[in-house]
Design an enzyme around this catalytic site. Structure first.
Site, PDB file in Angstrom:
ATOM      1  N   HIS A  12       0.936  -1.261  -0.064  1.00 17.75           N
ATOM      2  CA  HIS A  12       0.049   0.061  -0.035  1.00 17.75           C
ATOM      3  C   HIS A  12       0.867   1.318   0.038  1.00 17.75           C
ATOM      4  O   HIS A  12       0.694   2.191  -0.894  1.00 17.75           O
ATOM      5  CB  HIS A  12      -0.837   0.180   1.245  1.00 17.75           C
ATOM      6  N   GLU A  13       1.910   1.371   0.908  1.00 16.50           N
ATOM      7  CA  GLU A  13       2.480   2.530   1.107  1.00 16.50           C
ATOM      8  C   GLU A  13       3.543   2.614  -0.009  1.00 16.50           C
ATOM      9  O   GLU A  13       4.003   3.719  -0.622  1.00 16.50           O
ATOM     10  CB  GLU A  13       3.411   2.576   2.379  1.00 16.50           C
ATOM     11  N   HIS A  70       1.913   4.503  -2.798  1.00 14.50           N
ATOM     12  CA  HIS A  70       1.982   6.192  -2.548  1.00 14.50           C
ATOM     13  C   HIS A  70       3.313   6.513  -2.902  1.00 14.50           C
ATOM     14  O   HIS A  70       3.716   7.429  -3.577  1.00 14.50           O
ATOM     15  CB  HIS A  70       1.705   6.544  -0.973  1.00 14.50           C
TER      16      HIS A  70
END
Length: 336
Positions: A17-18, A21
């Site tokens: 997920h990170e 980003h």
């Protein structure tokens, strides 16, 4: 050992997920102070190209700390100075990375175990409507209410859309065509008759089936959230929710039943995290996406950074409070 595996898997999902980003923010040239997996005290950290990469003690989240994300910054490469399209891509990338991870894992899963696409029965649950109607393992479903059935999707659709009405089912057993009547029962908001189809190992079918499973599971999750928000669900819903401790226990239990179950559960958890982060709730990615869309409609007029920071702060406190409450319920459930 299983608990360690569960924590590592949870950390891996957060990492993906990170990473979404991080990748798109870096690609846009945003100044990134820290890329962290986990929350709380640092366990390990290393600085490279002015970015601190850290691993923290609590596997309940993670973050990418960018200049100008929650406050005004004089840095010319700060997040708030980038075009709206770059900021949207950076925020969207986290949840999308989780959804893509789900699809990739399910593709591999169905390539190995096969896809339940055939209309041949592999299992008939005892005391189920299908069992009571006389269906057995190996039966091939030909039609439902005189509508031809060629695969399990068509059979499942016919059962789901029955609304509990009795169905006339025609099937083939040992080259003999027979007919029976089955009345579906409702289970978890879905009508079923208690059958499992025979899996077909076909790599070509695995990918589209993984896509449809990702889509249908996403749809079910969003429908559950909508019913939860609108009060359409009955019973004690809180007891059915799980926080990080509960998720770790579930994954730990799955680890004891084999790697394939673990892969499937990891995919579903990743999808859940991706969809939840798209909700327009302060402190979640969905809220930032909403703010950016409002900014676009206002032709670039931004919400003051301090105001947005206060809203996100309040949202974060509320989420952490809810997380602590759910974790407390998880611990009570485990002890019980």
């Amino acid at each position: 050992m299983n608990i360690i595996v569960a924590i590592l898997i949870f950390g891996f999902i957060i990492f993906i997920h990170e990473l979404g980003h991080f990748y798109f923010a870096k690609k846009a040239g945003v100044t990134i102070y820290e890329f962290s997996i986990g929350m709380g005290p640092k366990i390990f950290s290393k600085e490279k190209n002015n970015t601190l990469y850290s691993l923290r003690a609590l596997p309940i989240g993670g973050y990418v700390a960018m200049a100008g994300e929650d406050e005004e910054s004089d840095d010319e490469n700060s997040f708030d100075k980038k075009p709206i399209k770059d900021r949207l891509a950076s925020i969207f990338a986290g949840p999308v990375a989780n959804i893509v991870l789900c699809f990739v894992l399910l593709s591999g899963f169905f390539m190995i175990v096969g896809t339940p696409t055939t209309n041949i029965l592999e299992q008939v649950a005892e005391s189920s409507p299908a069992y009571e109607a006389g269906l057995k393992k190996g039966d091939k479903i030909i039609s439902v209410d005189n509508k031809s059935i060629s695969n399990f999707e068509e059979l499942s659709s016919a059962i789901s859309s029955s609304n509990g009405k009795e169905l006339k089912v025609k099937y083939n057993r040992n080259s003999s065509v027979e007919t029976t009547s089955i009345k579906p029962v409702k289970n978890n908001e879905k009508y079923i008759i208690g059958i499992t189809p025979k899996n077909e190992k076909n790599p070509i079918k695995a990918i589209p089936y993984a896509f449809s499973t990702t889509y249908n599971t996403s749809k079910s999750m969003l429908q559950f959230i909508w019913k939860l928000v609108t009060g359409q669900l009955s019973g004690n819903i809180v007891n059915s929710l799980a926080g990080p401790v509960g998720v770790v226990q579930i994954v730990s239990n799955a680890a004891t039943s084999g790697i394939l179950n673990l892969v499937y559960l990891t995919a579903i958890i990743s999808l859940n995290i991706g969809l939840m982060n798209l909700l327009p709730i302060p402190a979640l990615d969905g809220w930032r996406i909403l703010i950016l869309m409002i900014e676009a409609l206002r032709r670039g007029k931004k919400l003051p950074a301090k105001v947005e920071g206060y809203i996100n702060g309040i949202g974060l406190i509320a989420l952490l409070s809810f997380m602590i409450f759910i974790t407390y319920k998880d611990i009570l459930r485990i002890i019980g």
